[in-house]
Design an enzyme around this catalytic site. Structure first.
Site, short mmCIF file in Angstrom:
data_model
loop_
_atom_site.label_atom_id
_atom_site.label_comp_id
_atom_site.label_asym_id
_atom_site.label_seq_id
_atom_site.Cartn_x
_atom_site.Cartn_y
_atom_site.Cartn_z
N THR A 1 0.78 -1.20 0.17
CA THR A 1 -0.14 -0.14 0.16
C THR A 1 0.77 1.43 0.03
OG1 THR A 1 -1.96 -1.19 1.27
CG2 THR A 1 -1.70 1.23 1.27
N HIS B 1 -8.35 -8.83 3.02
CA HIS B 1 -7.64 -9.49 3.95
C HIS B 1 -8.39 -10.48 4.94
CE1 HIS B 1 -3.69 -7.45 2.98
NE2 HIS B 1 -4.17 -6.47 3.08
N HIS C 1 -1.61 -9.39 -0.37
CA HIS C 1 -0.82 -8.69 -1.28
C HIS C 1 0.36 -8.05 -1.30
CE1 HIS C 1 -1.25 -4.77 0.42
NE2 HIS C 1 -2.43 -5.37 0.89
#
Ligand SMILES: *[C@@H]1O[C@H](CO)[C@@H](O)[C@H](O)[C@H]1NC(C)=O
Ligand SMILES: *[C@@H]1O[C@H](CO)[C@@H](O)[C@H](O)[C@H]1NC(C)=O
Ligand SMILES: *[C@@H]1O[C@H](CO)[C@@H](O)[C@H](O)[C@H]1NC(C)=O
Ligand SMILES: *[C@@H]1O[C@H](CO)[C@@H](O)[C@H](O)[C@H]1NC(C)=O
Ligand SMILES: *[C@@H]1O[C@H](CO)[C@@H](O)[C@H](O)[C@H]1NC(C)=O
Ligand SMILES: *[C@@H]1O[C@H](CO)[C@@H](O)[C@H](O)[C@H]1NC(C)=O
Ligand SMILES: CC(=O)N[C@H]1CO[C@H](CO)[C@@H](O)[C@@H]1O
Length: 452
Positions: free
Chosen positions: A69, A192, A335
């Site tokens: 992120t 998530h 991710h």
């Protein structure tokens, strides 16, 4: 010849675009964290679809490695790979300064100052002020400046409140706000928690995200900004499903005293305590489901090597695998993996006077978003890793042809030219037998023995 034509055309288009939009161009950049590209095809999202139909779509955005992120949000606003902007992970350690960075302790400018985000450049170049609602880094004094308007990061602040602030700032006339950035935590948080393949829960959260898009559009319409503001909606990364059956347990391979784990999974950053080669060899033998790289071996395509905050050894788990020391699985989706994986890719949609309508592009790198934004805002971009030409087909004022179209145009021009040539030849042949002309020619040639 054809390049001259193209220049001419581009010039005409540019002039038209410039004279039409006499006021200062505005741009709103929106990120819905963790919006995987294929969610757009899997789920019915009417507000987003309507937005896309009226603008342009990039179906898959090639993001930066590591696909996390903070690093990718900073790539979007700087056009730089992570090794060049310095936000190389969500959790970092700087050995020289002996400082630690985390999502919850990110406000020291030290971490951000390797680059200058577009909201600072925009204010420096004097076209207007910038505003931001929780975009990562936007509440930090980077190169001594924050956006003129910003909100301190607080995940409890509702989407609606962020939008209301952003829209009122965009509506401000003193100062004029021409760039704004807006961030929202979903669908990442649910991805998530439930895993991206939990269709029921992902459907629910994406429906909510879609309503947020509707809310934003309605607010922009209500304030009279909708016709003039350019809006980019994109994301930082996608999401892959994780499972307790796909754990890589480091404790089974080497003692914890051998190393410090700076960043965990799915890309682990390892700082060896003593001998780097020993730690490397133990890790190399640990699992067939992760790649182990010495810093200098990290593949070129990751553009992830030349920064001191990239640790001496990095471990890259295969898609869907989780690296732990001895913990159990804590999330069903994650991710950060290889940025070549489609599951890691987000999308991009853009709408407004600067963008084409109803066109789409298969793919674009997220480093290319920065030069597009600079173009829309008429800013001189800082040095970056993007290629403006890759994104020309998104922009209303750019000449854009695909390869088949280019071939078509060349054939078309050739046919027109040959038709003209034929017409000229035929008309010349018709004229040739005309008597007076022939005689005139002969007469002028006095020395011709045939006449004499
Ligand atoms: C936050 O980071 C700074 C340095 O960047 C450090 O001095 C401070 O101790 C950290 N705070 C916490 C709570 O970790
Ligand atoms: C974060 O936002 C919530 C909701 O608006 C508020 O109640 C809370 O006080 C805020 N926290 C901080 C640290 O400002
Ligand atoms: C935005 O500004 C216009 C014109 O000044 C005003 O009519 C409108 O109510 C404002 N909208 C908002 C949401 O502040
Ligand atoms: C490093 O890990 C190995 C393998 O688990 C172990 O034998 C060794 O004692 C560890 N070394 C240190 C310094 O902790
Ligand atoms: C994991 O390792 C730590 C430290 O060695 C230990 O205290 C803890 O009990 C372990 N947890 C599990 C679930 O094995
Ligand atoms: C990316 O851009 C920066 C700034 O211009 C430059 O220093 C760096 O070498 C570039 N990286 C690549 C891979 O071209
Ligand atoms: C996971 C893995 O590669 N394990 C190997 C580690 O090294 C030993 C001995 O060289 C092999 O037997 C394992 O298969």
């Amino acid at each position: 010849m054809s390049s001259m034509l193209m220049l001419l055309f581009a010039g005409i288009l540019l002039c038209c675009a410039r004279s039409a939009g006499d006021s200062v161009p505005r741009l709103l950049l929106v990120s819905f964290d963790g919006f995987r590209a294929d969610y757009l095809e899997t789920y019915k999202l009417p507000h987003l679809q309507e937005f896309i139909e009226d603008g342009v779509l990039v179906k898959e955005v090639m993001n930066a490695f590591i696909t996390k992120t903070f690093p990718n949000h900073y790539t979007i606003v700087t056009g730089l790979y992570e090794e060049s902007h310095g936000i190389v992970a969500n959790d970092m350690y700087d050995a020289d300064a002996k400082k630690k960075f985390s999502q919850f302790n990110d406000s020291d400018p030290f971490w951000w100052n390797d680059a200058v985000p577009i909201w600072v450049t925009n204010q420096q170049q004097g076209n207007g002020a910038s505003a931001a609602a929780m975009w990562p880094g936007s509440d930090v004094k980077i190169n001594n400046a924050t956006p003129h308007f910003f909100m301190k990061y607080n995940f409890s602040v509702k989407f609606e409140e962020r939008v209301e602030r952003i829209v009122s700032w965009l509506n401000s006339s003193d100062p004029v706000v021409n760039f704004a950035a807006l961030y929202w935590e979903e669908p990442d948080a649910s991805g998530h928690k439930y895993g991206p393949d939990d269709a029921l829960n992902m459907h629910r959260v994406l429906e909510e995200v879609d309503k947020h898009v509707g809310f934003l559009v309605n607010k922009l319409k209500a304030s009279g900004l909708w016709d003039t503001v350019n809006v980019i909606i994109t994301s930082d990364h996608g999401m892959a499903s994780c499972s307790a059956e796909r754990l890589i347990v480091l404790d089974e391979c080497l003692g914890r005293d051998n190393y410090t784990l700076i960043d965990k999974t799915p890309v682990a950053a390892v700082l060896p305590k003593q001998n780097r080669e020993d730690v490397y060899n133990l890790l190399k033998n640990c699992s067939s489901h992760m790649k182990v790289y010495l810093k200098e071996e990290i593949p070129d395509r990751f553009h992830y090597r030349h920064h001191k905050r990239i640790q001496p050894i990095i471990l890259v788990a295969d898609e869907g695998w989780t690296i732990v020391q001895n913990e159990s699985l804590s999330k069903l989706g994650d991710h950060g993996y290889d940025n070549a994986l489609p599951s890691m890719h987000p999308f991009l949609a853009a709408r407004g006077p600067a963008f084409r309508r109803g066109s789409s592009l298969g793919t674009l790198a997220n480093v290319d978003i920065y030069p597009v934004m600079c173009h829309v805002l008429r800013l001189a971009p800082r040095p970056h890793n993007g290629t403006f030409a890759n994104a020309k087909c998104l922009l209303a004022d750019q000449w854009c042809v695909s390869v088949p179209e280019a071939i078509g145009i060349v054939i078309g021009v050739f046919m027109v030219l040959s038709t003209f040539t034929c017409i000229i030849i035929i008309s010349k042949n018709r004229v040739a037998p005309s008597r007076p002309f022939a005689r005139l020619q002969l007469q002028s040639d006095d020395d011709d023995p045939l006449i004499g």
